[in-house]
Motif scaffolding. Structure first.
Motif, PDB file in Angstrom:
ATOM      1  N   TRP A   1      18.907  -6.313  -3.461  1.00 46.15           N
ATOM      2  CA  TRP A   1      18.232  -6.613  -2.197  1.00 46.15           C
ATOM      3  C   TRP A   1      17.432  -5.403  -1.722  1.00 46.15           C
ATOM      4  O   TRP A   1      16.367  -5.547  -1.125  1.00 46.15           O
ATOM      5  N   GLY A   2      17.937  -4.214  -2.008  1.00 47.69           N
ATOM      6  CA  GLY A   2      17.213  -2.997  -1.643  1.00 47.69           C
ATOM      7  C   GLY A   2      15.911  -2.857  -2.406  1.00 47.69           C
ATOM      8  O   GLY A   2      14.888  -2.451  -1.847  1.00 47.69           O
ATOM      9  N   TYR A   3      15.927  -3.188  -3.699  1.00 43.55           N
ATOM     10  CA  TYR A   3      14.694  -3.153  -4.488  1.00 43.55           C
ATOM     11  C   TYR A   3      13.658  -4.116  -3.909  1.00 43.55           C
ATOM     12  O   TYR A   3      12.481  -3.779  -3.780  1.00 43.55           O
ATOM     13  N   LEU A   4      14.110  -5.313  -3.581  1.00 47.39           N
ATOM     14  CA  LEU A   4      13.197  -6.309  -3.018  1.00 47.39           C
ATOM     15  C   LEU A   4      12.634  -5.832  -1.682  1.00 47.39           C
ATOM     16  O   LEU A   4      11.428  -5.911  -1.444  1.00 47.39           O
ATOM     17  N   GLY A   5      13.505  -5.324  -0.818  1.00 48.05           N
ATOM     18  CA  GLY A   5      13.058  -4.849   0.490  1.00 48.05           C
ATOM     19  C   GLY A   5      12.118  -3.659   0.394  1.00 48.05           C
ATOM     20  O   GLY A   5      11.102  -3.595   1.106  1.00 48.05           O
ATOM     21  N   ALA A   6      12.426  -2.723  -0.485  1.00 46.99           N
ATOM     22  CA  ALA A   6      11.566  -1.545  -0.647  1.00 46.99           C
ATOM     23  C   ALA A   6      10.195  -1.937  -1.187  1.00 46.99           C
ATOM     24  O   ALA A   6       9.162  -1.459  -0.697  1.00 46.99           O
ATOM     25  N   CYS A   7      10.182  -2.808  -2.157  1.00 44.79           N
ATOM     26  CA  CYS A   7       8.912  -3.253  -2.734  1.00 44.79           C
ATOM     27  C   CYS A   7       8.081  -4.004  -1.689  1.00 44.79           C
ATOM     28  O   CYS A   7       6.875  -3.801  -1.585  1.00 44.79           O
ATOM     29  N   ALA A   8       8.732  -4.857  -0.908  1.00 50.04           N
ATOM     30  CA  ALA A   8       8.017  -5.593   0.135  1.00 50.04           C
ATOM     31  C   ALA A   8       7.495  -4.654   1.227  1.00 50.04           C
ATOM     32  O   ALA A   8       6.368  -4.804   1.701  1.00 50.04           O
ATOM     33  N   ALA A   9       8.288  -3.674   1.609  1.00 51.11           N
ATOM     34  CA  ALA A   9       7.869  -2.736   2.656  1.00 51.11           C
ATOM     35  C   ALA A   9       6.680  -1.893   2.201  1.00 51.11           C
ATOM     36  O   ALA A   9       5.699  -1.730   2.942  1.00 51.11           O
ATOM     37  N   ILE A  10       6.741  -1.378   0.984  1.00 50.00           N
ATOM     38  CA  ILE A  10       5.645  -0.562   0.472  1.00 50.00           C
ATOM     39  C   ILE A  10       4.394  -1.405   0.293  1.00 50.00           C
ATOM     40  O   ILE A  10       3.278  -0.955   0.584  1.00 50.00           O
ATOM     41  N   SER A  11       4.547  -2.641  -0.167  1.00 53.49           N
ATOM     42  CA  SER A  11       3.383  -3.521  -0.311  1.00 53.49           C
ATOM     43  C   SER A  11       2.755  -3.810   1.048  1.00 53.49           C
ATOM     44  O   SER A  11       1.525  -3.802   1.187  1.00 53.49           O
ATOM     45  N   PHE A  12       3.581  -4.054   2.054  1.00 48.74           N
ATOM     46  CA  PHE A  12       3.060  -4.308   3.393  1.00 48.74           C
ATOM     47  C   PHE A  12       2.291  -3.095   3.919  1.00 48.74           C
ATOM     48  O   PHE A  12       1.174  -3.234   4.436  1.00 48.74           O
ATOM     49  N   ILE A  13       2.875  -1.918   3.793  1.00 46.56           N
ATOM     50  CA  ILE A  13       2.214  -0.699   4.276  1.00 46.56           C
ATOM     51  C   ILE A  13       0.898  -0.488   3.545  1.00 46.56           C
ATOM     52  O   ILE A  13      -0.125  -0.154   4.153  1.00 46.56           O
ATOM     53  N   SER A  14       0.908  -0.692   2.249  1.00 48.11           N
ATOM     54  CA  SER A  14      -0.299  -0.516   1.450  1.00 48.11           C
ATOM     55  C   SER A  14      -1.400  -1.475   1.886  1.00 48.11           C
ATOM     56  O   SER A  14      -2.545  -1.064   2.099  1.00 48.11           O
ATOM     57  N   ILE A  15      -1.053  -2.735   2.022  1.00 49.07           N
ATOM     58  CA  ILE A  15      -2.061  -3.735   2.377  1.00 49.07           C
ATOM     59  C   ILE A  15      -2.502  -3.593   3.828  1.00 49.07           C
ATOM     60  O   ILE A  15      -3.663  -3.791   4.153  1.00 49.07           O
ATOM     61  N   ARG A  16      -1.600  -3.217   4.683  1.00 47.34           N
ATOM     62  CA  ARG A  16      -1.935  -3.116   6.111  1.00 47.34           C
ATOM     63  C   ARG A  16      -2.728  -1.858   6.444  1.00 47.34           C
ATOM     64  O   ARG A  16      -3.652  -1.902   7.245  1.00 47.34           O
ATOM     65  N   TYR A  17      -2.391  -0.737   5.826  1.00 46.54           N
ATOM     66  CA  TYR A  17      -2.979   0.529   6.252  1.00 46.54           C
ATOM     67  C   TYR A  17      -3.910   1.195   5.228  1.00 46.54           C
ATOM     68  O   TYR A  17      -4.751   1.995   5.615  1.00 46.54           O
ATOM     69  N   VAL A  18      -3.752   0.920   3.930  1.00 42.17           N
ATOM     70  CA  VAL A  18      -4.557   1.611   2.929  1.00 42.17           C
ATOM     71  C   VAL A  18      -5.735   0.759   2.459  1.00 42.17           C
ATOM     72  O   VAL A  18      -6.872   1.226   2.441  1.00 42.17           O
TER      73      VAL A  18
END
Length: 133
Positions: free
Chosen positions: A96-113
């Motif tokens: 679940w941590g892998y899924l959450g980390a991947c989703a969080a980093i993807s969100f940050i990337s798409i939202r801010y970068v």
């Protein structure tokens, strides 16, 4: 009542803190490096979302569904047993941590970068687009 001079002092102080190097335009090499980094970020973000979707489809959603309905005959996909062995019966916090980390980093990337692409016109906004922004 504050006077108008206080605002002028703050602007002058902030202008004094700007390093002269930050006012120089980016070289072609730096712009090329930014473009390549941005393109890689876009590609990896898209791949990350695709992998999240696949994992949700193949692993997480069927697992949660089986747990909710009490299906004890549920088996993980075969690739899962090759990695974790035949003894595994539940998804742990690691998964679940892998899924959450991947989703969080993807969100940050798409939202801010991704929205701040390096291909923007440098015409009238050249003065507003400084390295210190």
């Amino acid at each position: 009542m504050p006077s108008g001079d206080e605002g002028k002092d703050e602007v002058e102080e902030s202008e004094e803190c700007v390093d002269d190097e930050d006012l120089l335009p980016d070289s072609r090499f730096i712009r090329l490096v930014h473009a390549i980094a941005w393109l890689l970020t876009v590609v990896f973000s898209i791949l990350s979302i695709a992998f999240i979707g696949y994992q949700l489809y193949a692993l997480y959603v069927p697992y949660v569904k089986a747990k909710l309905v009490g299906d004890t005959s549920y088996r993980f996909p075969e690739y899962f047993y090759r990695v974790y062995g035949n003894d595994i019966v539940d998804l742990t916090s690691e998964h679940w941590g892998y899924l959450g980390a991947c989703a969080a980093i993807s969100f940050i990337s798409i939202r801010y970068v991704v929205p701040k692409h390096p291909f923007a016109s440098r015409g009238a906004d050249a003065e507003a687009h400084r390295k210190s922004d």
